[in-house]
Each structure stands twice: as C-alpha cells, then as structure tokens.
Write an enzyme that holds these catalytic residues in place. Structure first.
Site, short mmCIF file in Angstrom:
data_model
loop_
_atom_site.label_atom_id
_atom_site.label_comp_id
_atom_site.label_asym_id
_atom_site.label_seq_id
_atom_site.Cartn_x
_atom_site.Cartn_y
_atom_site.Cartn_z
N THR A 196 71.97 41.60 36.87
CA THR A 196 73.40 41.53 37.18
C THR A 196 73.55 40.59 38.37
OG1 THR A 196 73.73 43.81 36.46
CG2 THR A 196 75.41 42.87 37.88
N LYS B 166 81.00 42.30 32.63
CA LYS B 166 80.38 43.45 33.31
C LYS B 166 81.07 43.74 34.64
CE LYS B 166 76.61 45.74 35.33
NZ LYS B 166 75.25 46.12 35.52
P1 NAD Z 1 64.48 46.94 41.02
O1 NAD Z 1 64.62 46.52 42.43
O2 NAD Z 1 63.95 48.29 40.69
O3 NAD Z 1 63.56 45.88 40.24
C1 NAD Z 1 63.52 44.50 40.50
C2 NAD Z 1 62.09 44.05 40.29
O4 NAD Z 1 62.04 42.63 40.41
C3 NAD Z 1 61.11 44.62 41.32
O5 NAD Z 1 60.04 45.26 40.65
C4 NAD Z 1 60.65 43.39 42.10
O6 NAD Z 1 59.32 43.49 42.54
C5 NAD Z 1 60.83 42.31 41.06
N1 NAD Z 1 60.94 40.96 41.61
C6 NAD Z 1 61.74 40.51 42.59
N2 NAD Z 1 61.57 39.18 42.77
C7 NAD Z 1 60.64 38.78 41.87
C8 NAD Z 1 60.03 37.55 41.55
N3 NAD Z 1 60.35 36.43 42.21
N4 NAD Z 1 59.12 37.52 40.57
C9 NAD Z 1 58.77 38.65 39.90
N5 NAD Z 1 59.31 39.85 40.14
C10 NAD Z 1 60.23 39.92 41.12
O7 NAD Z 1 65.93 46.73 40.36
P2 NAD Z 1 66.46 47.39 39.00
O8 NAD Z 1 67.14 48.68 39.30
O9 NAD Z 1 65.40 47.30 37.97
O10 NAD Z 1 67.65 46.36 38.66
C11 NAD Z 1 67.37 45.07 38.11
C12 NAD Z 1 68.70 44.43 37.78
O11 NAD Z 1 69.42 45.27 36.87
C13 NAD Z 1 69.63 44.24 38.99
O12 NAD Z 1 70.28 43.01 38.86
C14 NAD Z 1 70.59 45.41 38.88
O13 NAD Z 1 71.85 45.13 39.48
C15 NAD Z 1 70.71 45.56 37.39
N6 NAD Z 1 71.09 46.90 36.92
C16 NAD Z 1 70.48 48.01 37.44
C17 NAD Z 1 70.86 49.26 36.98
C18 NAD Z 1 70.21 50.51 37.51
O14 NAD Z 1 70.72 51.62 37.25
N7 NAD Z 1 69.10 50.42 38.24
C19 NAD Z 1 71.87 49.39 36.01
C20 NAD Z 1 72.44 48.24 35.47
C21 NAD Z 1 72.04 47.00 35.95
#
Ligand code: NAD
Length: 295
Positions: free
Chosen positions: A96, A171
C-alpha cells in the site's frame, strides 16, 4: 507453474508467498530478515541473498513492502530491479503506497517494456493466511489479465480499478470512508449510551435503519455487542490503528495534491492520529470507540 520472485516476507508477504507455493508455483524470495526467509524455505520456497538474485529467471515479481520509498528503491533506485528484468516480465506490487510512486514506477517499467500492476490488498493478515485477500488492481487490461492467475492463488476478490495507480486510489478512498464510518458509528453509539440506551438495542435498530453500515453489520466498536469482533476481544487482532493512520496519510496526501475537499477525512485522520499517539497504535482501529467512551 510460474517462476515467481517474492520481495518482502512480512506479516502479509510471508503467508501470501506460502499460498503461491501451495498453488504449485516456484517461489524464490528475499527479505532483509533471515527468520522470514527461513519460514519461506520451511514452506517449500527458495531463499535468495538479494532482491537481484531472487529475480533471476523469474517470470513474475511480487513485492509486499512497507511504503513508497521502499518500492521506489527496489525497482528504480541504483541497481534497481527494472535495470535487471527482461522485457515482458510482469511486476505486481501489492504494497500500500502513494499513488505518485505507483505511477512513477509503472511508467519507468513501461519505458523498459516491463509490465507493471499496482495491486494493494484488503483483508489483513487473516485474509493473507487464508488466501482470501481482495486485490484492487491498477494497470492495463492485458496486464490485469496476466496477473489474475497469480492473484487468485492469494485472494478471492480481484478488482480491476483502472489504469496504473488506480488500485492505490481505490484502496485509499475505501479506507478513508471506513475511518469515517467507524468514528461516526462509535460517536452515535456513545450518544445513545449517554442518553440511557442499551448499545445492543441501538445497534439492532440502526443496522435495520438508514444509519446501517459495514461497521454496524460486522464490526461493532462497542465491547460485547457482537461476538468475534476485536471490540469483544480487548481490541486485539483486526486492523491496527497505525495502519489506518498510514492509509489516512496517503489519502490526505493525494487529496491535498489534487485539491480535493476532504473535511470528513481530515477530521477522522485527526482523531485516529491522536488515538495512536496515546499509545493505541497496535490496537484494532475500532478502539477509536474508547475516545468517546466515558468509562
Ligand atoms: P511488515 O512490516 O510486516 O513487512 C514488510 C517486510 O518487508 C518486512 O519483512 C521487511 O523486512 C521487508 N523489507 C523491507 N524493505 C525491504 C527490502 N528492501 N528488501 C526486502 N525486504 C524488505 O508489513 P506488512 O504488514 O506485511 O505490510 C506490507 C504492506 O501491506 C504494507 O504496505 C501495508 O500497508 C500493507 N497492508 C498491510 C495489512 C496488514 O494488516 N498488515 C493490510 C493491508 C495492507
């Protein structure tokens, strides 16, 4: 079977990648956190030492990263993936992020003959685990069609919102409305309680009347009015206040850039920001009810 590179195995990306493997795809992934890669390997995937190594031989690249700057750096930064991917590779960014970054990465991809769709999700960690996410996709009709079989392995409802960036726009509009509905519902319920009504009775009336909305139907913010809601479970689980604040920031950023009037969104954003700053960032967003509650 498709060779898929998956970048970002966090709370959402980890289970999404696991569902791609379950569907029979070959997944090679990279994350900065070694434990996330170890889980992927235990689920039958392959770990790569870098994003560049993960995309070697990939027909499709899926990314699930925290924010726009991570997505821009991954694809268009120094030694970004767009300089490595062959033409016709399909890139699906499910993070997102802000609309401008999605459109800029999409345009940079198109300039190299690489296909790109923005495909943010709704459904949270539970939906990611169950493979029931909703994907809201922006991109050309042909790229949307090409992404469908991949997205179907991770989700249930797959919408084509329009051109590149349209997934992010749809979204943020949805989540801004959700924040307004939740604060409005909490406000009305507490007004009733303050005037002597039982919140269960008031909820039953409003859900069959013109105030009816999704929060009253399935996500009542008052504890013990509905079973199985975060409100009835100490506001644990569900959709975190911090994530709502992130999404409201994206919506207000786009509104201000395009001079859209969003007074209701601004009000909801101010309430959720104050609620988060009071230490409630990791609670479910229906906990905004506590702002109104006089207990
Ligand atoms: P998170 O922080 O749990 O996961 C992000 C991952 O990306 C981490 O494991 C981190 O180590 C990795 N990362 C960061 N930079 C990186 C790079 N350069 N190379 C490789 N890996 C890298 O976040 P999440 O909850 O999984 O959310 C991910 C996306 O989904 C976000 O944009 C969030 O807004 C969206 N989202 C989350 C939810 C939710 O409920 N968690 C719901 C809808 C949308």
């Amino acid at each position: 079977m498709t060779n898929i590179a998956f970048i970002g195995l966090g709370n959402m990306g980890g289970p999404m990648a696991a569902n791609l493997i379950k569907a029979g795809h070959q997944v090679t992934a990279f994350d900065l956190v070694p434990a996330a890669l170890a889980t992927l390997v235990a689920n039958g995937g392959r770990a790569a030492e870098s994003a560049a190594a993960a995309v070697v031989g990939a027909e499709v690249v899926v990314s699930m990263l925290p924010a726009g700057q991570h997505v821009a750096a991954l694809y268009t930064g120094a030694e970004g993936l767009l300089s490595l991917l062959p033409a016709d590779t399909l890139v699906v960014d499910s993070s997102t992020i802000d609309v401008a970054t999605a459109q800029a990465v999409g345009a940079a991809a198109a300039a190299q003959g690489i296909r790109f769709v923005d495909a943010p999700v709704s459904g949270g960690v539970t939906g990611a685990q169950a493979g029931t996410l909703s994907f809201i996709v922006g991109g050309s009709g042909a790229d949307f069609a090409a992404a469908q079989p991949i997205l179907q392995a991770m989700g249930k409802n797959i919408f084509h919102a329009g051109a590149t960036g349209a997934g992010q726009i749809a979204k943020m509009c949805n989540n801004m409305l959700l924040s307004i509905l939740m604060t409005g519902t909490a406000e009305a319920l507490q007004l009733g309680i303050d005037n002597g009504l039982d919140p269960q009775v008031l909820s039953d009336i409003m859900v069959k009347s013109s105030g009816r909305n999704w929060t009253l139907e399935v996500y009542n913010p008052v504890p013990d009015v509905m079973p199985n809601t975060p409100a009835s479970n100490g506001y644990k689980g569900g959709f975190m206040v911090d994530l709502m604040n992130k999404d409201l920031g994206l919506a207000l950023g786009a509104a201000h850039a395009g001079q859209s009037k969003v007074p209701m969104g601004e009000q909801a954003a101010a309430l959720f920001a104050a609620h988060g700053e009071e230490g409630n960032g990791s609670m479910d967003f229906s906990s905004i009810y506590q702002y109104y509650h006089k207990g």
